[in-house]
Design an enzyme around this catalytic site. Structure first.
Site, mmCIF file in Angstrom:
data_model
loop_
_atom_site.group_PDB
_atom_site.id
_atom_site.type_symbol
_atom_site.label_atom_id
_atom_site.label_comp_id
_atom_site.label_asym_id
_atom_site.label_seq_id
_atom_site.Cartn_x
_atom_site.Cartn_y
_atom_site.Cartn_z
ATOM 1 N N CYS A 49 0.829 -1.193 0.000
ATOM 2 C CA CYS A 49 0.000 0.000 0.000
ATOM 3 C C CYS A 49 0.868 1.249 0.000
ATOM 4 O O CYS A 49 2.086 1.189 -0.159
ATOM 5 C CB CYS A 49 -0.896 0.013 1.244
ATOM 6 S SG CYS A 49 -1.838 -1.506 1.483
ATOM 7 N N ARG B 221 -4.767 1.367 -0.733
ATOM 8 C CA ARG B 221 -4.648 -0.078 -0.497
ATOM 9 C C ARG B 221 -4.518 -0.881 -1.789
ATOM 10 O O ARG B 221 -5.295 -0.696 -2.730
ATOM 11 C CB ARG B 221 -5.859 -0.593 0.285
ATOM 12 C CG ARG B 221 -5.703 -2.076 0.669
ATOM 13 C CD ARG B 221 -6.928 -2.619 1.379
ATOM 14 N NE ARG B 221 -6.701 -4.021 1.770
ATOM 15 C CZ ARG B 221 -7.650 -4.874 2.084
ATOM 16 N NH1 ARG B 221 -8.916 -4.484 2.094
ATOM 17 N NH2 ARG B 221 -7.354 -6.118 2.415
ATOM 18 N N ILE C 4 -3.938 -7.772 -0.763
ATOM 19 C CA ILE C 4 -3.215 -9.030 -0.931
ATOM 20 C C ILE C 4 -3.780 -10.086 0.027
ATOM 21 O O ILE C 4 -4.004 -11.226 -0.346
ATOM 22 C CB ILE C 4 -1.709 -8.844 -0.681
ATOM 23 C CG1 ILE C 4 -1.126 -7.786 -1.636
ATOM 24 C CG2 ILE C 4 -0.967 -10.168 -0.822
ATOM 25 C CD1 ILE C 4 -1.134 -8.181 -3.101
ATOM 26 N N GLU D 19 3.838 -6.301 4.561
ATOM 27 C CA GLU D 19 3.300 -7.622 4.855
ATOM 28 C C GLU D 19 4.018 -8.189 6.077
ATOM 29 O O GLU D 19 5.251 -8.096 6.176
ATOM 30 C CB GLU D 19 3.511 -8.583 3.672
ATOM 31 C CG GLU D 19 2.805 -8.166 2.392
ATOM 32 C CD GLU D 19 1.285 -8.258 2.459
ATOM 33 O OE1 GLU D 19 0.778 -8.912 3.391
ATOM 34 O OE2 GLU D 19 0.627 -7.680 1.577
ATOM 35 N N ASP E 9 -3.379 -9.227 8.198
ATOM 36 C CA ASP E 9 -2.229 -8.966 9.067
ATOM 37 C C ASP E 9 -2.284 -7.557 9.642
ATOM 38 O O ASP E 9 -1.638 -7.262 10.648
ATOM 39 C CB ASP E 9 -0.908 -9.205 8.332
ATOM 40 C CG ASP E 9 -0.734 -8.327 7.107
ATOM 41 O OD1 ASP E 9 -1.739 -7.841 6.561
ATOM 42 O OD2 ASP E 9 0.417 -8.144 6.665
ATOM 43 N N ILE F 254 13.013 -10.747 -18.547
ATOM 44 C CA ILE F 254 13.202 -9.711 -19.561
ATOM 45 C C ILE F 254 14.451 -10.052 -20.371
ATOM 46 O O ILE F 254 15.465 -10.469 -19.823
ATOM 47 C CB ILE F 254 13.387 -8.334 -18.897
ATOM 48 C CG1 ILE F 254 12.041 -7.785 -18.407
ATOM 49 C CG2 ILE F 254 14.025 -7.338 -19.837
ATOM 50 C CD1 ILE F 254 11.153 -7.260 -19.496
ATOM 51 N N GLY G 215 14.719 -11.959 -6.280
ATOM 52 C CA GLY G 215 15.957 -12.540 -5.767
ATOM 53 C C GLY G 215 16.922 -11.538 -5.185
ATOM 54 O O GLY G 215 18.109 -11.846 -5.015
#
Length: 610
Positions: free
Chosen positions: A2, A50, A53, A78, A101, A290, A364
């Protein structure tokens, strides 16, 4: 995921229209819902956008108020261990009304106060207003995955997830010269600085406390304190522990009520994340990569091979210079201050592609900094070993007709008092080192490098370089890049390799488990090879860049001419105009390694003009 905003005023009433304007400016961070809260005394206002999720219902919308009505919170991020915390709080009698959460974060704060963050595993920035005490707390996650900007003038506090929401209410003509120097050395502006004198970034692992009498910025977690006196050197023990932590991290980050995927470059870090994610998923996951029309930069074939081995649903997008060229003018709008990481462009495009299929992705990021994946760490060793010979090496390499040797000469171009981590970073990235800053710019003060605090054990020079990148480069550049690129496309990015448990563990690994016999990322690769054959990765490291060097002298040369000329440079007091023009001419004459210095100038001037 958010966006949050807020205004707290000690003496005057909060202007709800200003708060609405601030929240509107970051609507791209949350397309699913928007609301503001202003307390009865109009001393505090909180705004929220918001992106849903978890718990997609309206009951989980924000600003979120406690059942007693005393606490109101806005939250971006999160919390991956929220179910365990929820169970713990329920045992203590807390009644929950949503499955989000968000409610867990607020109830944890009510129970534990500012120590609540010690219980959290996640990425977050959240602000809680206590109406009874007329007190505000703001927290930023340990690693700095989520952003927070603030402006405080002893009377009014403005804060927001992005700088653009605060900029209309401060003096935009007053720039921070220290921040500008950092930009030309690093390519980004590190916390706590921003381009504006009146605005700061809240540093990772930090909090703000504001009440009637005090304004405090404190620290609840920092990397230095997590360095232990001894290291883990047993390879089998280290691999088992790290692998278990990584599986726990990935599994917790797959909690979602929306479709998810993984950014897959085909390199070690993203392949490891994708492999672990696929191993715990019940069906084929989506992966996204990509590529480039220029074959020498096209790594998408490797990503495709990894995807085939793992059995994922793979999607790829091949870029041309036209795709990039059309986006370049938007960079200042995305980042709100000078930002020179050109990989922001493919990151934006892969985010855009992914957002058509999923709402959350794993990335990653973090593997290079923890496991010495960059060439900088080898250079740190070399410069220490060859320190007494640096003048001769600099002279000899600089006289070579080989472009790469000329560039390498800059590694040896430093003095006795030079701060090596920042010097090595500047040279490695092709930016301005300390001597070049003095030559090409006229700043009032000398450059003050970013320094590390004391640690419980003496770090090797390569470890210091890695630590420097983990503390500054990762949150200041890489995580900022991914946050803006994903948020511009209504996409949430999660970073399994940066679970704080993994970071704390990797900080205390023996250096030989990170680099062994010249091989970087040794331990991480041993985990990866549990899932994929080693042969798939027998190739040099590429990185997630674009062929900017080639494009800048060809397809993108109009940008170079527009933003690097005597007329525009003369507008700014800090440029040594003739020196910058010499760099441009040297680049066009064949010293192609200078392209990133020119890109820095282009992006600064483009931001300023916009």
């Amino acid at each position: 995921m958010c966006g949050i905003t807020g205004i707290v005023n000690r003496r005057a009433k909060v202007d709800a229209d200003k708060l609405t304007q601030m929240t509107k400016l970051i609507e791209h961070r949350g397309p699913d819902a928007s609301a503001i809260f202003v307390n009865n005394y109009k001393t505090c206002g909180l705004g929220h956008r918001r992106l849903s999720i978890l718990d997609l219902s309206e009951a989980a919308n924000q600003p979120y108020r406690s059942k007693c009505g005393n606490f109101t919170m806005v939250y971006n991020g999160e919390l991956y261990n929220f179910k365990e915390l929820r169970d713990s709080l329920e045992k203590d009698g807390v009644k929950f009304t949503t499955s989000s959460d968000t409610e867990v974060v607020l109830e944890a704060f009510i129970k534990w106060g500012k120590q609540c963050v010690d219980h959290f595993n996640g990425m977050f920035v959240f602000a809680v207003w206590n109406e009874k005490n007329e007190e505000l707390f703001i927290f930023r996650d340990r690693i700095g995955i989520k952003p927070l900007y603030y402006a405080w003038d002893e009377e009014t506090l403005y804060f927001a997830s992005e700088l653009k929401a605060i900029a209309p209410f401060i003096n935009q003509e007053s720039w921070d010269e220290t921040a500008i120097q950092h930009y030309f050395r690093l390519g980004y502006i590190p916390a706590p600085f921003t381009i504006y004198d009146g605005v700061k970034k809240l540093e990772p692992g930090s909090y703000i406390q504001l009440n009637k009498s005090d304004f405090l910025v404190g620290n609840y977690w920092n990397l230095e304190e997590k360095v232990r006196k001894t290291t883990v050197s047993n390879a089998n023990e280290a691999k088992t522990t790290y692998h278990d932590l990584l599986k726990s991290s990935v599994q917790s980050r797959l909690q979602s009520d929306v479709p998810f995927g993984v950014f897959l470059s085909g390199g070690i870090d993203s392949s490891t994340v994708a492999a672990v994610a696929q191993s715990v998923a019940k069906e084929p996951i989506s992966t996204f990569s990509i590529g480039f029309e220029e074959a020498s930069f096209n790594e998408s074939e490797y990503a495709k091979k990894v995807a085939e081995q793992l059995g994922t649903k793979h999607h790829e997008f091949v870029l041309s210079h036209k795709d990039i060229q059309d986006l370049i003018p938007q960079i200042p709008t995305w980042y709100d201050e000078p930002f020179a990481d050109a990989s922001a462009l493919p990151t934006y495009l892969v985010s855009k592609m992914a957002s058509e299929k999923v709402t959350m992705v794993l990335t990653g990021d973090g593997g290079d900094e923890q496991f010495m994946g960059y060439g900088m760490y080898t250079w740190a060793d070399r410069l220490t070993t060859l320190n007494t010979m640096r003048w001769f090496l600099k002279k000899g390499l600089s006289m070579s007709s080989n472009v790469n040797k000329k560039r390498a000469s800059q590694y040896f171009n430093y003095g006795e008092k030079t701060h090596l981590p920042s010097h090595i970073f500047s040279v490695d990235q092709g930016f301005f080192n300390a001597k070049q800053i003095r030559q090409s710019f006229s700043f009032a003060d000398d450059y003050a490098p970013l320094m590390l605090g004391k640690t419980n054990r003496r770090l090797l020079v390569s470890e210091k370089q890695s630590f420097h990148d983990l503390k500054f480069y990762l949150p200041g550049d890489l995580l900022t890049k991914v946050d803006r690129a994903t948020m511009q496309n209504g996409l949430e990015g999660r970073v399994p390799l940066l679970d704080h448990r993994l970071v704390e563990f990797s900080l205390n690994l023996d250096e030989k488990l990170k680099r062994k016999h010249g091989e970087s990322k040794y331990l991480l690769k041993q985990v990866l090879y549990e899932y994929l054959p080693k042969e798939v990765f027998d190739r040099p490291k590429w990185g997630f860049g674009i062929p900017l060097n080639k494009w800048l002298s060809n397809e993108l040369k109009p940008l170079l001419d527009k933003y690097v000329n005597e007329e525009i440079l003369a507008k700014y007091s800090f440029y040594n105009v003739q020196e910058i023009m010499k760099i441009k001419q040297s680049y066009l004459d064949g010293q192609t390694y200078l392209f990133n210095q020119l890109w820095l100038v282009i992006m600064f001037n483009m931001w300023s003009e916009k």
